[in-house]
Design an enzyme around this catalytic site. Structure first.
Site, PDB file in Angstrom:
ATOM      1  N   HIS A 129       0.853  -1.196   0.000  1.00 55.66           N
ATOM      2  CA  HIS A 129       0.000   0.000   0.000  1.00 55.66           C
ATOM      3  C   HIS A 129       0.889   1.246   0.000  1.00 55.66           C
ATOM      4  O   HIS A 129       1.870   1.300   0.746  1.00 55.66           O
ATOM      5  CB  HIS A 129      -0.908  -0.016   1.239  1.00 55.66           C
ATOM      6  CG  HIS A 129      -1.860   1.125   1.255  1.00 55.66           C
ATOM      7  ND1 HIS A 129      -3.000   1.164   0.469  1.00 55.66           N
ATOM      8  CD2 HIS A 129      -1.833   2.300   1.929  1.00 55.66           C
ATOM      9  CE1 HIS A 129      -3.627   2.301   0.670  1.00 55.66           C
ATOM     10  NE2 HIS A 129      -2.946   3.008   1.553  1.00 55.66           N
ATOM     11  N   ASP A 165      -6.847  -2.571   4.303  1.00 55.87           N
ATOM     12  CA  ASP A 165      -5.429  -2.239   4.519  1.00 55.87           C
ATOM     13  C   ASP A 165      -5.062  -2.255   6.006  1.00 55.87           C
ATOM     14  O   ASP A 165      -4.298  -1.409   6.489  1.00 55.87           O
ATOM     15  CB  ASP A 165      -5.110  -0.851   3.910  1.00 55.87           C
ATOM     16  CG  ASP A 165      -5.351  -0.827   2.405  1.00 55.87           C
ATOM     17  OD1 ASP A 165      -5.068  -1.840   1.741  1.00 55.87           O
ATOM     18  OD2 ASP A 165      -5.827   0.198   1.900  1.00 55.87           O
TER      19      ASP A 165
END
Ligand code: GRF
Length: 220
Positions: A129, A165
């Protein structure tokens, strides 16, 4: 992209030794595929002891899929139109099983995984990410960072859980945010670090050089 409630990672303490046998990667992409290419290059250079069992894209037109084909990697385009999340993920899981994939690497894969997927590959799914999580999860992380005015950002490789995430963090790299940055210039600076960080994190997991305590991944 729907936002799901984060939950604590369930493994209390995992000696990483069990991971030693994991060698075959499945890489899931939706677009450009530069992280996939960085992983493939790390393997080709002998920096990462693994093989790519399959590159799967939910978008048949993804440039990364074409790159993978041209470089002789096994690929599968699995379009998602008309399928709900569970049904779609069953197709992807069937492909991963068929290719005997042991570790799943999300690399710009623009879909949330179903609970069924995460359970089948529990502790064996990684994601990269483009922010220092837990800051700026979700889409447009570099734009979010600029809008917030942070002075540093970076990238994170983490285990995937059912949140957005939100799984335990394996490695992070930091880059400065400059006053004149645009989302594009910041993304490019972060991407350089992503290409170094993801192969390193995969190596740690494949070699079992980690243990998990609660949310904390202790590598080395
Ligand atoms: C990367 O910035 C990655 O961190 C994010 O999506 C982007 C994918 O880029 N998850 P690429 O397809 O690997 O070039």
């Amino acid at each position: 992209m729907s936002l799901q409630v984060s939950r604590p990672f369930q493994i209390e303490e995992t000696p990483g030794g069990a991971a030693l046998r994991m060698k075959r990667l499945g890489i899931l992409i939706s677009g450009r595929g530069s992280n996939m290419a960085a992983i493939a290059e790390a393997i080709a250079r002998g920096h990462l002891n693994a093989e790519i069992g399959v590159v799967i894209s939910n978008r048949p037109e993804a440039p990364g899929l074409e790159w993978a084909r041209q470089h002789g990697l096994p690929t599968a385009a699995i379009p998602s139109r008309g399928l709900d999340r569970e049904a779609y993920d069953r197709l992807v899981l069937a492909e991963l099983r068929e290719r005997k994939v042991e570790l799943v690497c999300l690399a710009g894969y623009l879909r949330i995984l179903s609970g069924g997927f995460i359970r089948e590959y529990a502790g064996r799914i990684l994601n990269i990410h483009p922010s220092l999580l837990p800051a700026f999860p979700g889409l447009d992380a570099q734009h979010q960072a600029l809008m917030h005015g942070v002075k540093f950002s970076g990238c994170t490789v983490h285990f995937v859980d059912e949140g957005l995430d939100s799984g335990p963090i394996i490695l992070q790299a930091v880059v400065p945010v400059l006053d004149h940055d645009t989302a594009e210039s910041l993304a490019a600076r972060i991407l350089e670090q992503e290409h170094l960080l993801y192969p390193r994190a995969i190596g740690i997991v494949l070699e079992g050089r980690y243990r998990i305590q609660g949310r904390k991944v202790i590598a080395g």
